[in-house]
Enzyme design. Structure first.
Site, PDB file in Angstrom:
ATOM      1  N   GLY A   1      42.165  44.269  37.384  1.00  0.00           N
ATOM      2  CA  GLY A   1      43.619  44.228  37.317  1.00  0.00           C
ATOM      3  C   GLY A   1      44.091  42.972  36.602  1.00  0.00           C
ATOM      4  N   CYS A   2      45.316  42.984  36.123  1.00  0.00           N
ATOM      5  CA  CYS A   2      45.814  41.849  35.336  1.00  0.00           C
ATOM      6  C   CYS A   2      45.977  40.590  36.187  1.00  0.00           C
ATOM      7  CB  CYS A   2      47.106  42.222  34.615  1.00  0.00           C
ATOM      8  SG  CYS A   2      48.407  42.886  35.674  1.00  0.00           S
TER       9      CYS A   2
END
Length: 312
Positions: A115-116
């Protein structure tokens, strides 16, 4: 023969960014589903089983359903959703964390793309925990400032609407329940015993991310200084092409969250003094935070040079 690659969910922001990085490459055969059949299960199944690599750019439930459509041992998956990031049957797609991570990705049939926000947090916390600088039970705090592109097409349209809510002119803190969907990933990958207090912040700019952890040095074993922590992270990532540390304190006394926009690499900036330290991971939320990382993982899985098609 060239490896066959299919993007399931190419129309979303992450899928489009992957396509942008792959569209002009001549070392793969990128197959494209007809627009009017992109939600046709039978057609998607045909494409999935024809591919050597499938990128899943889908909601969690749809990503799980797509994997179930595979009927062979050849097709390998890179899942950009949250669905498999803590699944032990999937390899975590952040090669720079260790040689074991890199080797697993290269051989893997199932890679969970990070995930970012999690990428920013893990890039600093994982090595600090592994090196024993930050205990697994340390009460970590992290704030993460991001551009609005990470929210997908609906949020992009909302922010780019000329008649938008005027409150969008200012940053907004969200995830105020303190149960953001990336938290399980952060805890699991870093081996933490305490959940961090994590606060995401959405800015009025398209892309770029700055994820910052804050440390009280006196609460750490041996009471390292900020410069000690900088030296440890610099050594840990020495020789990596897509993760590096900036000079201590950064190149100027401010950090702009869009500073790495347009790049597929990540920069760690360590600031502070004897008593306190902040470590900021600066990167593009659509680059090393999503699509760039996915393409890097594909390159490793196919035996290509890992930066092929990427902007460092």
């Amino acid at each position: 023969m060239k490896p066959v690659v299919y993007i399931d969910g190419k129309e979303g922001t992450t899928g489009l960014q992957i396509f942008e990085r792959l569209g002009s490459r001549d070392d793969i055969d990128l197959i494209l589903i007809d627009e009017d059949k992109r939600k046709d299960t039978a057609e998607r199944k045909k494409f999935i089983n024809a591919a050597d690599i499938v990128f899943l750019c889908l909601p969690d439930a749809a990503a799980r359903e797509a994997v179930a459509l595979c009927e062979n041992d050849k097709t390998r998956f890179i899942d950009a959703s949250t669905a498999h990031r803590t699944d032990p049957a999937w390899d975590y797609g952040f090669a720079e964390l260790s040689e074991a991570h890199r080797a697993a990705i290269m051989q893997s049939k199932r890679v969970a793309n990070p995930g970012c926000h999690a990428s920013g947090f893990i890039s600093s916390v994982y090595p600090l925990v592994k090196l024993g600088i930050v205990p697994a039970d340390y009460p970590l705090t992290c704030s993460s400032l991001t551009g609005y592109s990470g929210g997908g097409k609906k949020l992009i349209a909302e922010y780019e609407d000329p008649n938008r809510d005027p409150r969008h002119d200012s940053h907004r803190i969200y995830g105020t329940t303190l149960k953001h969907k990336h938290l399980p990933e952060m805890v699991h990958v870093c081996g933490l015993q305490e959940k961090p207090v994590f606060v995401p912040i959405l800015g009025d700019y398209y892309k770029g991310m700055a994820s910052t952890i804050m440390l009280h040095n006196s609460r750490l074993p041996g009471q390292p200084t900020a410069q000690d922590i900088h030296a440890a992270l610099t050594k840990y990532y020495e020789g990596q092409k897509l993760v590096r540390t900036a000079p201590f304190g950064g190149e100027e006394p401010v950090i702009y969250s869009s500073g790495m926009a347009g790049h597929d690499s990540l920069q760690l900036i360590v600031c502070g003094h004897e008593e306190q330290t902040i470590v900021t991971a600066l990167f593009d939320n659509l680059g090393k935070g999503a699509s760039g990382a996915a393409v890097q993982n594909m390159n490793l899985m196919l035996g290509f040079e890992e930066t092929t098609g990427l902007t460092i």
